[in-house]
Write a protein that holds these residues in place. Structure first.
Motif, short mmCIF file in Angstrom:
data_model
loop_
_atom_site.label_atom_id
_atom_site.label_comp_id
_atom_site.label_asym_id
_atom_site.label_seq_id
_atom_site.Cartn_x
_atom_site.Cartn_y
_atom_site.Cartn_z
N LYS A 142 70.55 52.06 1.07
CA LYS A 142 70.46 50.72 0.47
C LYS A 142 71.84 50.10 0.52
CE LYS A 142 70.04 49.80 -4.07
NZ LYS A 142 69.42 49.65 -5.40
N ILE A 143 71.90 48.89 1.07
CA ILE A 143 73.16 48.15 1.21
C ILE A 143 73.04 46.91 0.35
CG2 ILE A 143 74.69 46.98 2.85
CD1 ILE A 143 73.23 48.71 5.06
N THR A 144 73.96 46.77 -0.61
CA THR A 144 73.93 45.63 -1.52
C THR A 144 75.17 44.77 -1.29
OG1 THR A 144 72.79 47.02 -3.14
CG2 THR A 144 73.69 44.94 -3.94
N VAL A 145 74.92 43.49 -1.00
CA VAL A 145 75.99 42.50 -0.82
C VAL A 145 75.62 41.33 -1.71
CG1 VAL A 145 77.30 41.10 0.83
CG2 VAL A 145 76.19 43.20 1.60
N GLY A 146 76.34 41.14 -2.81
CA GLY A 146 75.97 40.07 -3.75
C GLY A 146 74.56 40.33 -4.27
N PHE B 206 77.08 61.27 5.43
CA PHE B 206 77.12 60.02 4.68
C PHE B 206 76.08 60.04 3.56
CE2 PHE B 206 76.58 55.16 4.75
CZ PHE B 206 77.68 54.95 3.94
N ARG B 207 74.89 60.52 3.88
CA ARG B 207 73.81 60.65 2.88
C ARG B 207 74.25 61.59 1.76
NH1 ARG B 207 69.54 61.23 6.22
NH2 ARG B 207 69.99 63.42 6.52
N ASP B 208 74.89 62.71 2.11
CA ASP B 208 75.39 63.66 1.10
C ASP B 208 76.46 63.01 0.22
OD1 ASP B 208 73.69 65.57 2.14
OD2 ASP B 208 75.27 66.65 3.24
N GLY C 244 76.85 59.47 -5.63
CA GLY C 244 76.94 58.17 -6.29
C GLY C 244 77.21 57.07 -5.28
N PRO C 245 76.97 55.82 -5.68
CA PRO C 245 77.20 54.68 -4.78
C PRO C 245 78.66 54.58 -4.35
CG PRO C 245 75.98 54.01 -6.74
CD PRO C 245 76.45 55.41 -6.98
N THR D 28 86.05 38.24 3.06
CA THR D 28 86.02 39.57 2.44
C THR D 28 84.88 39.63 1.43
OG1 THR D 28 88.42 39.76 2.71
CG2 THR D 28 87.37 41.25 1.12
N VAL D 29 84.06 40.66 1.53
CA VAL D 29 82.95 40.87 0.60
C VAL D 29 82.95 42.32 0.14
CG1 VAL D 29 81.50 39.04 1.57
CG2 VAL D 29 81.31 41.37 2.46
N GLN D 30 82.39 42.54 -1.05
CA GLN D 30 82.20 43.88 -1.58
C GLN D 30 80.80 44.34 -1.21
OE1 GLN D 30 84.84 45.57 -3.12
NE2 GLN D 30 85.85 43.73 -2.35
N VAL D 31 80.71 45.46 -0.51
CA VAL D 31 79.42 46.00 -0.07
C VAL D 31 79.24 47.37 -0.71
CG1 VAL D 31 78.04 46.68 1.92
CG2 VAL D 31 79.64 44.76 2.12
N THR D 32 78.11 47.53 -1.38
CA THR D 32 77.82 48.81 -2.02
C THR D 32 76.75 49.54 -1.23
OG1 THR D 32 78.41 47.95 -4.20
CG2 THR D 32 77.05 49.94 -4.15
N PHE D 33 77.06 50.77 -0.87
CA PHE D 33 76.13 51.65 -0.17
C PHE D 33 75.61 52.67 -1.16
CE2 PHE D 33 79.10 50.04 2.97
CZ PHE D 33 78.29 49.72 4.04
N SER D 34 74.29 52.86 -1.17
CA SER D 34 73.68 53.83 -2.08
C SER D 34 72.39 54.34 -1.46
CB SER D 34 73.41 53.21 -3.45
OG SER D 34 72.54 52.10 -3.32
N LEU D 35 71.77 55.30 -2.12
CA LEU D 35 70.49 55.82 -1.65
C LEU D 35 69.36 55.06 -2.33
CD1 LEU D 35 71.18 59.67 -1.72
CD2 LEU D 35 71.26 58.11 0.23
N ALA D 36 68.35 54.73 -1.56
CA ALA D 36 67.19 54.02 -2.11
C ALA D 36 66.10 55.03 -2.44
CB ALA D 36 66.65 53.02 -1.09
#
Length: 167
Positions: A56-60, A77-79, A84-85, A159-167
């Protein structure tokens, strides 16, 4: 000659006395067949419900989903995300990607590929890029965004803050 004929008839007659079963006798009773088909169907349903986690990629306020690639880098990367995100500051580069430092190094599985919009790429083992254009280089694909429609707009400019996490 008569002896051979009698011997032949005796062998032929004895072969009919054997304890063989007909093909109908060897089939399982119908109730067992039905149960086996039901068990098989249930096991297939259970395996499809145990799907691999998605990226899951969250941008704004945008959330993008991407299935992971099948390689050891994507697994690493999954591990990492299972702990945590991870939020990365990402910038536009070359008019075709957002790139940012991962803050750690992952195993590389570089191959020469031409990226497509929606590719999530590991670059040099320690940078994450999200492509909204194309580029050909030696990269490791980590994931592919399901819906890359208007991806450049979804990722924003600058420049943006992008959060990567598991869905």
């Amino acid at each position: 000659m008569t002896r051979i004929l009698y011997l032949f008839l005796a062998v032929l007659g004895l072969s009919g006395c054997g304890n063989s079963s007909s093909p109908a006798d060897s089939a399982p009773p119908p109730s067992q067949s039905v149960i086996s088909e039901q068990e098989s169907s249930q096991s297939q349903d259970n395996s499809s419900s145990q799907e691999e986690p998605m990226l899951k990629i969250t941008v704004g306020d945008q959330e993008l989903l991407a299935p992971f690639a099948d390689n050891s880098s994507a697994e690493a990367f999954r591990d990492l995300l299972a702990q945590g995100p991870v939020t990365i500051s990402m910038d536009d580069y070359g008019g075709f990607e957002k790139v940012g430092s991962l803050g750690t190094t992952l195993t590389r599985n570089d191959t020469r590929i031409t990226t497509q919009p929606g590719d999530v790429i590991l670059y040099q083992g320690n940078q994450i890029t999200i492509y909204y254009g194309t580029n050909t280089w030696n990269f490791t694909r980590l994931a592919k965004i399901n819906d890359s429609t208007d991806l450049q707009a979804k990722l924003g400019t600058g420049t943006v803050q992008v959060t990567f996490s598991l869905a």
